[in-house]
Design a protein around this motif. Structure first.
Motif, PDB file in Angstrom:
ATOM      1  N   VAL A 191       0.847  -1.194   0.000  1.00  0.00           N
ATOM      2  CA  VAL A 191       0.000   0.000   0.000  1.00  0.00           C
ATOM      3  C   VAL A 191       0.883   1.245   0.000  1.00  0.00           C
ATOM      4  CG1 VAL A 191      -1.739   1.307   1.300  1.00  0.00           C
ATOM      5  CG2 VAL A 191      -1.798  -1.190   1.309  1.00  0.00           C
ATOM      6  N   ARG A 192       0.450   2.243  -0.773  1.00  0.00           N
ATOM      7  CA  ARG A 192       1.056   3.581  -0.737  1.00  0.00           C
ATOM      8  C   ARG A 192      -0.065   4.579  -0.498  1.00  0.00           C
ATOM      9  NH1 ARG A 192       3.958   3.165  -6.348  1.00  0.00           N
ATOM     10  NH2 ARG A 192       2.198   4.503  -6.834  1.00  0.00           N
ATOM     11  N   GLU A 193       0.251   5.612   0.272  1.00  0.00           N
ATOM     12  CA  GLU A 193      -0.714   6.690   0.478  1.00  0.00           C
ATOM     13  C   GLU A 193      -0.020   7.992   0.118  1.00  0.00           C
ATOM     14  OE1 GLU A 193      -4.105   7.937   3.711  1.00  0.00           O
ATOM     15  OE2 GLU A 193      -2.415   6.738   4.394  1.00  0.00           O
ATOM     16  N   ASP A 194      -0.497   8.632  -0.956  1.00  0.00           N
ATOM     17  CA  ASP A 194       0.110   9.867  -1.459  1.00  0.00           C
ATOM     18  C   ASP A 194      -0.962  10.897  -1.768  1.00  0.00           C
ATOM     19  OD1 ASP A 194       2.812   8.822  -1.619  1.00  0.00           O
ATOM     20  OD2 ASP A 194       2.199   7.737  -3.420  1.00  0.00           O
ATOM     21  N   ASP A 195      -0.731  12.115  -1.352  1.00  0.00           N
ATOM     22  CA  ASP A 195      -1.614  13.236  -1.700  1.00  0.00           C
ATOM     23  C   ASP A 195      -3.089  12.931  -1.462  1.00  0.00           C
ATOM     24  OD1 ASP A 195       0.512  14.901  -2.467  1.00  0.00           O
ATOM     25  OD2 ASP A 195       0.545  14.004  -4.468  1.00  0.00           O
ATOM     26  N   GLY A 196      -3.389  12.297  -0.333  1.00  0.00           N
ATOM     27  CA  GLY A 196      -4.771  12.032   0.016  1.00  0.00           C
ATOM     28  C   GLY A 196      -5.414  10.881  -0.738  1.00  0.00           C
ATOM     29  N   GLN A 197      -4.598  10.067  -1.399  1.00  0.00           N
ATOM     30  CA  GLN A 197      -5.106   8.923  -2.158  1.00  0.00           C
ATOM     31  C   GLN A 197      -4.431   7.645  -1.664  1.00  0.00           C
ATOM     32  OE1 GLN A 197      -7.573   9.163  -4.577  1.00  0.00           O
ATOM     33  NE2 GLN A 197      -7.666  11.298  -3.928  1.00  0.00           N
ATOM     34  N   ILE A 198      -5.181   6.546  -1.677  1.00  0.00           N
ATOM     35  CA  ILE A 198      -4.653   5.236  -1.280  1.00  0.00           C
ATOM     36  C   ILE A 198      -4.466   4.400  -2.540  1.00  0.00           C
ATOM     37  CG2 ILE A 198      -5.081   3.116   0.029  1.00  0.00           C
ATOM     38  CD1 ILE A 198      -6.817   4.869   1.934  1.00  0.00           C
ATOM     39  N   TRP A 199      -3.278   3.837  -2.682  1.00  0.00           N
ATOM     40  CA  TRP A 199      -2.905   3.015  -3.828  1.00  0.00           C
ATOM     41  C   TRP A 199      -2.534   1.618  -3.336  1.00  0.00           C
ATOM     42  CZ3 TRP A 199      -2.591   5.340  -8.743  1.00  0.00           C
ATOM     43  CH2 TRP A 199      -2.734   6.733  -8.749  1.00  0.00           C
ATOM     44  N   VAL A 200      -3.050   0.592  -3.999  1.00  0.00           N
ATOM     45  CA  VAL A 200      -2.747  -0.795  -3.627  1.00  0.00           C
ATOM     46  C   VAL A 200      -2.083  -1.478  -4.817  1.00  0.00           C
ATOM     47  CG1 VAL A 200      -3.728  -3.039  -2.995  1.00  0.00           C
ATOM     48  CG2 VAL A 200      -4.587  -0.956  -1.933  1.00  0.00           C
ATOM     49  N   GLY A 201      -0.977  -2.176  -4.528  1.00  0.00           N
ATOM     50  CA  GLY A 201      -0.243  -2.899  -5.560  1.00  0.00           C
ATOM     51  C   GLY A 201      -0.794  -4.293  -5.748  1.00  0.00           C
ATOM     52  N   VAL A 202      -1.119  -4.625  -6.997  1.00  0.00           N
ATOM     53  CA  VAL A 202      -1.647  -5.947  -7.314  1.00  0.00           C
ATOM     54  C   VAL A 202      -0.933  -6.453  -8.565  1.00  0.00           C
ATOM     55  CG1 VAL A 202      -3.693  -7.291  -7.938  1.00  0.00           C
ATOM     56  CG2 VAL A 202      -3.914  -5.355  -6.369  1.00  0.00           C
ATOM     57  N   ASP A 203      -0.414  -7.673  -8.457  1.00  0.00           N
ATOM     58  CA  ASP A 203       0.128  -8.342  -9.638  1.00  0.00           C
ATOM     59  C   ASP A 203      -0.613  -9.669  -9.797  1.00  0.00           C
ATOM     60  OD1 ASP A 203       1.262 -10.114  -7.784  1.00  0.00           O
ATOM     61  OD2 ASP A 203       3.287  -9.336  -8.042  1.00  0.00           O
ATOM     62  N   GLU A 204      -0.283 -10.414 -10.815  1.00  0.00           N
ATOM     63  CA  GLU A 204      -1.019 -11.651 -11.111  1.00  0.00           C
ATOM     64  C   GLU A 204      -0.940 -12.661  -9.966  1.00  0.00           C
ATOM     65  OE1 GLU A 204      -0.983 -15.122 -14.500  1.00  0.00           O
ATOM     66  OE2 GLU A 204      -0.261 -13.135 -15.035  1.00  0.00           O
ATOM     67  N   GLU A 205       0.237 -12.802  -9.374  1.00  0.00           N
ATOM     68  CA  GLU A 205       0.425 -13.772  -8.291  1.00  0.00           C
ATOM     69  C   GLU A 205      -0.408 -13.411  -7.055  1.00  0.00           C
ATOM     70  OE1 GLU A 205       4.017 -15.309  -5.421  1.00  0.00           O
ATOM     71  OE2 GLU A 205       4.523 -14.726  -7.465  1.00  0.00           O
ATOM     72  N   LEU A 206      -0.371 -12.132  -6.666  1.00  0.00           N
ATOM     73  CA  LEU A 206      -1.164 -11.701  -5.510  1.00  0.00           C
ATOM     74  C   LEU A 206      -2.658 -11.837  -5.792  1.00  0.00           C
ATOM     75  CD1 LEU A 206       0.742  -8.511  -4.295  1.00  0.00           C
ATOM     76  CD2 LEU A 206       0.553 -10.699  -3.113  1.00  0.00           C
ATOM     77  N   ALA A 207      -3.065 -11.500  -7.011  1.00  0.00           N
ATOM     78  CA  ALA A 207      -4.483 -11.608  -7.366  1.00  0.00           C
ATOM     79  C   ALA A 207      -4.951 -13.056  -7.264  1.00  0.00           C
ATOM     80  CB  ALA A 207      -4.715 -11.071  -8.773  1.00  0.00           C
ATOM     81  N   LYS A 208      -4.171 -14.002  -7.793  1.00  0.00           N
ATOM     82  CA  LYS A 208      -4.546 -15.414  -7.717  1.00  0.00           C
ATOM     83  C   LYS A 208      -4.631 -15.877  -6.267  1.00  0.00           C
ATOM     84  CE  LYS A 208      -2.760 -17.152 -12.082  1.00  0.00           C
ATOM     85  NZ  LYS A 208      -1.744 -18.017 -12.697  1.00  0.00           N
ATOM     86  N   SER A 209      -3.667 -15.466  -5.474  1.00  0.00           N
ATOM     87  CA  SER A 209      -3.635 -15.858  -4.068  1.00  0.00           C
ATOM     88  C   SER A 209      -4.851 -15.314  -3.322  1.00  0.00           C
ATOM     89  CB  SER A 209      -2.351 -15.353  -3.422  1.00  0.00           C
ATOM     90  OG  SER A 209      -2.343 -15.622  -2.049  1.00  0.00           O
ATOM     91  N   ALA A 210      -5.206 -14.062  -3.580  1.00  0.00           N
ATOM     92  CA  ALA A 210      -6.330 -13.437  -2.881  1.00  0.00           C
ATOM     93  C   ALA A 210      -7.671 -14.017  -3.303  1.00  0.00           C
ATOM     94  CB  ALA A 210      -6.329 -11.934  -3.131  1.00  0.00           C
ATOM     95  N   MET A 211      -7.747 -14.510  -4.521  1.00  0.00           N
ATOM     96  CA  MET A 211      -9.016 -15.030  -5.028  1.00  0.00           C
ATOM     97  C   MET A 211      -9.204 -16.514  -4.719  1.00  0.00           C
ATOM     98  SD  MET A 211      -9.225 -12.832  -8.534  1.00  0.00           S
ATOM     99  CE  MET A 211     -10.741 -13.556  -9.110  1.00  0.00           C
ATOM    100  N   ARG A 212      -8.149 -17.157  -4.215  1.00  0.00           N
ATOM    101  CA  ARG A 212      -8.252 -18.563  -3.830  1.00  0.00           C
ATOM    102  C   ARG A 212      -9.025 -18.646  -2.528  1.00  0.00           C
ATOM    103  NH1 ARG A 212      -2.895 -19.952  -2.878  1.00  0.00           N
ATOM    104  NH2 ARG A 212      -2.615 -19.353  -5.021  1.00  0.00           N
ATOM    105  N   ARG A 213     -10.160 -19.277  -2.567  1.00  0.00           N
ATOM    106  CA  ARG A 213     -11.028 -19.329  -1.401  1.00  0.00           C
ATOM    107  C   ARG A 213     -11.335 -20.761  -1.029  1.00  0.00           C
ATOM    108  NH1 ARG A 213     -16.023 -15.869  -2.780  1.00  0.00           N
ATOM    109  NH2 ARG A 213     -16.638 -16.695  -0.782  1.00  0.00           N
ATOM    110  N   ARG A 214     -11.445 -20.988   0.257  1.00  0.00           N
ATOM    111  CA  ARG A 214     -11.749 -22.321   0.758  1.00  0.00           C
ATOM    112  C   ARG A 214     -13.132 -22.787   0.297  1.00  0.00           C
ATOM    113  NH1 ARG A 214     -11.418 -24.935   6.664  1.00  0.00           N
ATOM    114  NH2 ARG A 214     -12.821 -26.617   6.207  1.00  0.00           N
ATOM    115  N   ALA A 215     -14.131 -21.931   0.398  1.00  0.00           N
ATOM    116  CA  ALA A 215     -15.505 -22.328   0.083  1.00  0.00           C
ATOM    117  C   ALA A 215     -15.626 -22.813  -1.356  1.00  0.00           C
ATOM    118  CB  ALA A 215     -16.459 -21.162   0.322  1.00  0.00           C
ATOM    119  N   ALA A 216     -14.928 -22.181  -2.256  1.00  0.00           N
ATOM    120  CA  ALA A 216     -15.018 -22.578  -3.658  1.00  0.00           C
ATOM    121  C   ALA A 216     -14.535 -24.008  -3.842  1.00  0.00           C
ATOM    122  CB  ALA A 216     -14.200 -21.623  -4.521  1.00  0.00           C
ATOM    123  N   ARG A 217     -13.583 -24.426  -3.022  1.00  0.00           N
ATOM    124  CA  ARG A 217     -13.047 -25.783  -3.139  1.00  0.00           C
ATOM    125  C   ARG A 217     -13.829 -26.779  -2.296  1.00  0.00           C
ATOM    126  NH1 ARG A 217      -8.445 -22.741  -2.266  1.00  0.00           N
ATOM    127  NH2 ARG A 217      -8.225 -23.556  -0.186  1.00  0.00           N
TER     128      ARG A 217
END
Length: 127
Positions: free
Chosen positions: A90-116
């Motif tokens: 996370v970065r916070e600049d000039d009153g804005q919040i920015w979140v870094g997302v790449d393919e690996e983090l996105a896959k990890s975050a979307m992996r859910r127990r219930a779906a399996r």
């Protein structure tokens, strides 16, 4: 890694957890001690929404069963969760919040127990 502007700083006051999206990735955004943290929004125990949880001295408390996750590492600090959640930069600049997302983090975050674990076997026809 691409950073996405996902909120104004004022939208995430101290001690509050918000649910935000970067594309299809669901994120729990929280502020503790002035610092904004971003994690996957689903508890690794039973997929409860972490954005319904609370900010504590130790980390992010899941409202369903009481697991607490470390904001820096995503590691569970108390049971019943035993697996970590995804943590985003996370970065916070000039009153804005920015979140870094790449393919690996996105896959990890979307992996859910219930779906399996809640999949039902295909129906068989009785003859």
């Amino acid at each position: 890694m691409e950073f996405h502007n996902i909120a104004r700083s004022g939208q995430v006051p101290e001690g509050v957890v918000r649910r935000v999206f970067v594309g299809e990735v669901e994120i729990a955004l929280a502020r503790r001690d002035g610092t904004v943290h971003a994690t996957s929004n689903y508890c690794s125990h039973l997929d409860c929404l972490l954005s319904s949880g609370k900010v504590t001295e130790d980390g992010l408390l899941c409202s369903c069963h009481g697991s607490v996750f470390d904001f820096a590492t995503g590691e569970p600090l108390s049971p019943p969760a035993t697996r970590p959640i995804t943590v985003f930069p996370v970065r916070e600049d000039d009153g804005q919040i920015w979140v870094g997302v790449d393919e690996e983090l996105a896959k990890s975050a979307m992996r859910r127990r219930a779906a399996r674990s809640r999949r039902t076997p295909p129906a068989t026809s009785a003859r």
